[in-house]
Motif scaffolding. Structure first.
Motif, PDB file in Angstrom:
ATOM      1  N   LEU A 122      -8.559   1.378  -0.044  1.00 20.69           N
ATOM      2  CA  LEU A 122      -7.933   1.956  -1.467  1.00 20.69           C
ATOM      3  C   LEU A 122      -8.825   1.997  -2.808  1.00 20.69           C
ATOM      4  O   LEU A 122      -8.354   2.562  -3.508  1.00 20.69           O
ATOM      5  CB  LEU A 122      -6.922   0.665  -1.473  1.00 20.69           C
ATOM      6  CG  LEU A 122      -5.523   0.860  -2.306  1.00 20.69           C
ATOM      7  CD1 LEU A 122      -4.820   1.932  -1.733  1.00 20.69           C
ATOM      8  CD2 LEU A 122      -4.682  -0.361  -2.371  1.00 20.69           C
ATOM      9  N   ARG A 160      -8.953  -2.442   4.225  1.00 24.26           N
ATOM     10  CA  ARG A 160      -7.936  -1.661   3.709  1.00 24.26           C
ATOM     11  C   ARG A 160      -8.235  -1.780   2.064  1.00 24.26           C
ATOM     12  O   ARG A 160      -7.878  -0.616   1.450  1.00 24.26           O
ATOM     13  CB  ARG A 160      -6.568  -2.203   4.276  1.00 24.26           C
ATOM     14  CG  ARG A 160      -5.460  -0.864   4.318  1.00 24.26           C
ATOM     15  CD  ARG A 160      -6.077   0.304   4.987  1.00 24.26           C
ATOM     16  NE  ARG A 160      -5.111   1.194   5.546  1.00 24.26           N
ATOM     17  CZ  ARG A 160      -4.765   2.122   4.634  1.00 24.26           C
ATOM     18  NH1 ARG A 160      -5.077   2.356   3.445  1.00 24.26           N
ATOM     19  NH2 ARG A 160      -3.884   3.109   5.158  1.00 24.26           N
ATOM     20  N   SER A 205       0.947   3.662  -3.274  1.00 27.78           N
ATOM     21  CA  SER A 205      -0.454   3.945  -3.798  1.00 27.78           C
ATOM     22  C   SER A 205      -0.482   3.411  -5.098  1.00 27.78           C
ATOM     23  O   SER A 205      -0.774   4.284  -5.999  1.00 27.78           O
ATOM     24  CB  SER A 205      -0.567   5.519  -3.478  1.00 27.78           C
ATOM     25  OG  SER A 205      -0.431   5.798  -2.285  1.00 27.78           O
ATOM     26  N   PHE A 231       0.806  -1.221   0.044  1.00 28.84           N
ATOM     27  CA  PHE A 231      -0.073   0.208  -0.072  1.00 28.84           C
ATOM     28  C   PHE A 231       0.847   1.348  -0.020  1.00 28.84           C
ATOM     29  O   PHE A 231       0.469   2.251  -0.352  1.00 28.84           O
ATOM     30  CB  PHE A 231      -0.978   0.204   1.415  1.00 28.84           C
ATOM     31  CG  PHE A 231      -1.934  -1.109   1.313  1.00 28.84           C
ATOM     32  CD1 PHE A 231      -2.317  -1.553   2.592  1.00 28.84           C
ATOM     33  CD2 PHE A 231      -2.319  -1.829   0.172  1.00 28.84           C
ATOM     34  CE1 PHE A 231      -3.021  -2.585   2.635  1.00 28.84           C
ATOM     35  CE2 PHE A 231      -3.293  -2.855   0.171  1.00 28.84           C
ATOM     36  CZ  PHE A 231      -3.531  -3.214   1.644  1.00 28.84           C
TER      37      PHE A 231
END
Lengths: 248, 256
Positions: free
Chosen positions: B179, B175, B151, B148
């Motif tokens: 995202l 998560r 990005s 993560f």
């Protein structure tokens, strides 16, 4: 540059947490120093060539650096086996950076080992060198460690089994050391042996260190630097190319 | 289109690991690649993530060919592999910093993002812990946090929750949803867990023996197969014969 720094830092951190690697790199050179440097000392002196310890120390330091640096290839193979190499290869990091950072890290560790070995040699009776000699010797330490760390990585990327790497090292390292002028002067030898010494890259490292520490040189310090620097460049490009083609 | 695959092939000598797979994944979609052991899921993921080169067909990721534009593609994708890729001898935070170095992320950004991600996954207090000493599930959480960090526009995952306990899995999929919804990240994951594919993916592709055997939403697959459950449809399509991992063509690659 970030990837170069991080890969260099990685090697330093791993080294700092693994004390056994220090003993492993120094054990054999110390044995050679004691058995040959001190053991053969009287025989060498009787031949009229002076102190054998003075002669052999550059070669012992070079062996320490060689042994430590070339095992950078083993690290590559462990990284491949345990997945770390895959993460590096799927990142956008430049392949030259992947090679350069790893080699710099391994070379730094090899330089530390070489310096420690030099200190042990001084403790064993080798004359303490002047600052200018130390600086020149450090330059050759860096060159030798970079060349053989690069060579180790190139070999490591070409092989797939760690066992194959160990076999390759047992075949490559002894001839590199014994045919480098580390243990006996390269002058007045049969032409075949002189040829082998002449094409051995470690010969130029040993010769350079000897030039730095005792003022004696067979090839000339200028040629030593040229050969080692050229090799360093070629191996860097080869390693970067291999990283660009490697499949994790 | 985020991912476009046409007639994708991967052969190792006479062994065909991937045979003429074609599919499209829209930007922001959560897409599952489902299949039994040795079906070709990991090989397909390897082809998409530039680990492997195809022997036929074409791939487009965000309009780029990962074979000819590998560096640009790598900068924009993230990968969570099935097998661990952490450096076991470094600490939690050091692994994040190393990963940031690979992606050219600056020190300040790395520090703030790492703290945010490690706090979120409960590892900030263990940032100095050497990875080798962590449990398997905890290491898996760290792998996810690390992915993560950059990005990515597309996140590829191979069996992402293997080894995670229920709490970790819950955290992980929360998560992923953040995202996906917050950054419109495309999620493409390979799994053999039917509940995960059914519960998390908007569309599913089922592959077996390197071929695509069904594709679409879970409802569409059920309708076409006349099964009453995804498990029923899946077993109808792939059979009930036990599979050995060794049948995977991937296993015969040198160095694997």
């Amino acid at each position: 540059m970030k990837v170069v720094y991080q890969l260099w830092l990685r090697e330093i951190r791993r080294y700092a947490r693994s004390r056994m690697s220090l003993f492993g790199s120094l054990a054999q050179p110390v044995l050679y120093l004691l058995a040959l440097g001190i053991g053969l000392g009287p025989v060498y002196r009787e031949s009229g060539r002076g102190n054998y310890l003075d002669y052999i120390v550059p070669g012992i330091v070079a062996l320490t650096v060689l042994s430590s640096a070339i095992h950078a290839g083993a690290t590559v193979m462990w990284d491949r086996r345990f997945g770390f190499l895959r993460q590096a290869l799927i990142s956008p990091a430049p392949r030259l950076g992947l090679h350069f950072g790893r080699v710099l890290g391994a070379a730094s560790v090899a330089c530390i080992h070489g310096s420690l070995m030099a200190a042990i040699c001084v403790a064993a009776g080798f004359p303490f060198p002047a600052i200018s000699q130390v600086l020149m010797a450090c330059g050759f330490l860096v060159l030798v460690s970079y060349v053989f760390a690069s060579l180790g990585v190139v070999i490591g990327l070409a092989l797939y089994e760690i066992e194959s790497f160990n076999v390759a090292m047992s075949v490559i390292v002894p001839p590199l050391f014994f045919l480098s002028g580390a243990l006996f002067p390269p002058e007045n030898l049969p032409s075949s042996m002189a040829f082998l010494i002449g094409i051995n890259p470690l010969s130029y490292g040993v010769d350079g260190l000897r030039a730095a520490l005792s003022g004696r040189s067979h090839f000339g310090a200028g040629l030593d630097v040229t050969v080692l620097a050229t090799l360093a460049g070629c191996l860097t490009l080869t390693g970067a190319w291999q990283f660009s083609r490697a499949q994790a | 289109m985020s991912i476009r695959i046409r007639n994708l092939q991967k052969a190792y000598g006479t062994v065909e690991a991937v045979r003429n797979i074609s599919l499209d994944v829209a930007a922001g979609e959560i897409y599952a690649l489902l299949g039994p052991n040795g079906a070709g899921k990991s090989t397909t993921l390897g082809l998409l993530t530039t680990v492997l080169a195809p022997t036929g067909g074409s791939i487009e990721l965000m309009g780029l060919d990962p074979v000819t534009n590998s560096a640009k593609v790598r900068r924009r994708i993230g990968v969570i592999f099935q097998d661990e890729t952490l450096d076991q001898e470094l600490s939690v935070l050091e692994n994040m910093e190393l990963h940031a170095g690979f992606y050219g992320i600056g020190r300040d950004e790395c520090a703030s993002r790492s703290r945010e991600l490690l706090e979120d996954c409960g590892l900030w207090d263990r940032r100095s812990t050497i990875v080798r000493t962590l449990s398997g599930g905890t290491r898996r959480r760290l792998e996810a946090a690390r992915a993560f960090l950059t990005s990515p526009e597309i996140l590829f995952m191979d069996e992402p929750t293997v080894g995670m306990d229920a709490q970790s899995r819950n955290w992980f999929w929360l998560r992923i949803r953040n995202l996906n919804q917050g950054s419109n990240t495309t999620i493409f994951f390979a799994t053999h867990q039917l509940d995960e594919a059914q519960g998390k993916a908007t569309r599913i592709a089922i592959i077996d023996h390197g071929r695509l055997v069904a594709e679409g939403s879970c409802a569409a697959i059920l309708q076409r197969s006349n099964a009453i459950s995804l498990e029923g449809a899946y077993l109808d399509l792939t059979g009930t014969e036990l599979r050995n991992d060794g049948e995977s063509a991937f296993a015969s690659i040198p160095g694997r």
